[in-house]
Design an enzyme around this catalytic site. Sequence first.
Site, PDB file in Angstrom:
ATOM      1  N   HIS A 207      36.370  97.647  41.273  1.00  0.00           N
ATOM      2  CA  HIS A 207      36.947  97.983  39.932  1.00  0.00           C
ATOM      3  C   HIS A 207      35.596  98.149  38.892  1.00  0.00           C
ATOM      4  O   HIS A 207      36.046  98.928  37.793  1.00  0.00           O
ATOM      5  CB  HIS A 207      37.987  97.037  39.475  1.00  0.00           C
ATOM      6  CG  HIS A 207      37.535  95.819  38.930  1.00  0.00           C
ATOM      7  ND1 HIS A 207      37.103  94.608  39.710  1.00  0.00           N
ATOM      8  CD2 HIS A 207      37.199  95.455  37.559  1.00  0.00           C
ATOM      9  CE1 HIS A 207      36.695  93.721  38.912  1.00  0.00           C
ATOM     10  NE2 HIS A 207      36.660  94.124  37.622  1.00  0.00           N
ATOM     11  N   ARG A 208      34.840  97.745  39.043  1.00  0.00           N
ATOM     12  CA  ARG A 208      33.710  97.596  37.707  1.00  0.00           C
ATOM     13  C   ARG A 208      33.168  99.077  37.420  1.00  0.00           C
ATOM     14  O   ARG A 208      32.922  99.811  38.568  1.00  0.00           O
ATOM     15  CB  ARG A 208      32.521  96.711  37.982  1.00  0.00           C
ATOM     16  CG  ARG A 208      32.943  95.409  37.939  1.00  0.00           C
ATOM     17  CD  ARG A 208      31.835  94.389  38.090  1.00  0.00           C
ATOM     18  NE  ARG A 208      32.249  93.073  38.006  1.00  0.00           N
ATOM     19  CZ  ARG A 208      32.474  92.426  37.027  1.00  0.00           C
ATOM     20  NH1 ARG A 208      32.243  92.769  35.943  1.00  0.00           N
ATOM     21  NH2 ARG A 208      32.793  91.009  37.192  1.00  0.00           N
TER      22      ARG A 208
END
Length: 367
Positions: A207-208
Site C-alpha cells: 500500500h505504500r
Amino acid sequence: MGMLIDLVAGARPNFMKIAPLYHALAAGSCFEPRIVHTGQHYDENMSDFFFRDLGLPEPDIALKIGSGPAGWQTGQILGAYESVLLDRAPDVVVVVGDVNSTLAATLAAVKLGVATCHLEAGLRSFDRSMPEEINRVLVDRVADVLWTPSPDADAHLADEGVPPERITLVGNIMIDALERVRPRFETANAPAHHGVAPGTYGVVTLHRPENVDDPDQLGRVVDALVGAAKTVPLLFPVHPRTRSRLEAAGLLETLQGAAGVSLIAPEGYVAFMSLVASAGLVITDSGGLQEETTALSVPCLTLRKGTERPITIEQGSNRLVTTRTLPEAVRDALDQERRYLRRPDRWDGRTAERIVADLRDRFATAA
C-alpha cells in the site's frame, strides 16, 4: 473518575496498538480511556471489523475526516481534534505509530499544553521520501514522553539529542495485540476458507506510495508478483488505496487474470492473522507485518529500500527485496527450513502493562 487518557487512532495499524493499552487502562480504576477515531481510514473492512476483533468498544469520539491529500488531511484532523480538546481536555493524549493522524493529534495537543505520549517512538528508516518518516521525526521532536519498542529506537532518539528522561523502553505493543487474539486465529482456519493448505501459499500486502503511486513502479511490482506466483500461490488482500491505483494504471485485470494470484477483500484482524500464521511466506511493504512475522517465525520479504524496524532483519526472518530480486527470494524463502528465533527483548505481550506503570510513575498526582 480516574485520569482521562485519549487514545488516538486513525488507520488500521493504530487500532492494533491502542487495543492492548485500552484493555489495560480499563481494567483498573485509576484511568478513564477515551478512544478517538480520526476517520483517516474508514470503511467496514478497514476499521469496524478490527474494532470487533480486538474487543474495542465504539469510539467515544469519531472525527470522520476521511481520505484526502496528506496536507489537507493533517490539517483537518488537527482542527477537529483541537475542538475536542477545547471542549474537554484529557490529562494525557496517547498517539501511536506514524500516520497523519499521529502528527495532527500531537500538534493539537502540544499546542494546548496537554501532556502527549508517543507509542512506538524512535523508529527511523532514514528515508525522507517516506511520509511516515517525516511524521515520526516531527512527533518525536515535540511529544513529551516517548515509548520505544526496541533498543535501536532509544539509540536513534539519543543521537537526536532527546533527553533520556523523556524516553521509556516499553517493548512492542503489536505483539500484545497478537498474543491477545492468538487463540482465536489459531482455530479460525482462514486458509481453508480460501481453498489453500497451511504452508502452501504466500500472503501479499502492499500500500505504500513508493510501490503503488507511480504507474511504472506499480507495473514492475505486478510483474514481480506474477513471477512469484509461478512458484507459490499468492493471496492478496487488496488495500482500497492499492486497488484504486491498480485500476487507474490498467493493471487490475492483469493481476486478476494471473495464474496463482487470488485478489481478496481486506480481512479482519483474526482472519488475516490466521492467514499469516499459516503462510509459507509473506510479501509486504507494511511496518507492523514485519514485526508480526518475526513473532510468528514466518519468512517475510519486505518490498522496500529500507526499514525502520531493522531488528526484524537482525533477529527475525525478515529480508529486504526489490521487484527484480523478489521471485528468486520467494524460492529461497520456501527452500529454507523455518527458523524459530528468539523474540527481541520485551516483545513478550506485556508492553501495555509497562506503559500503564510508566503513566503512573510520570503522572501519579493526576491519577
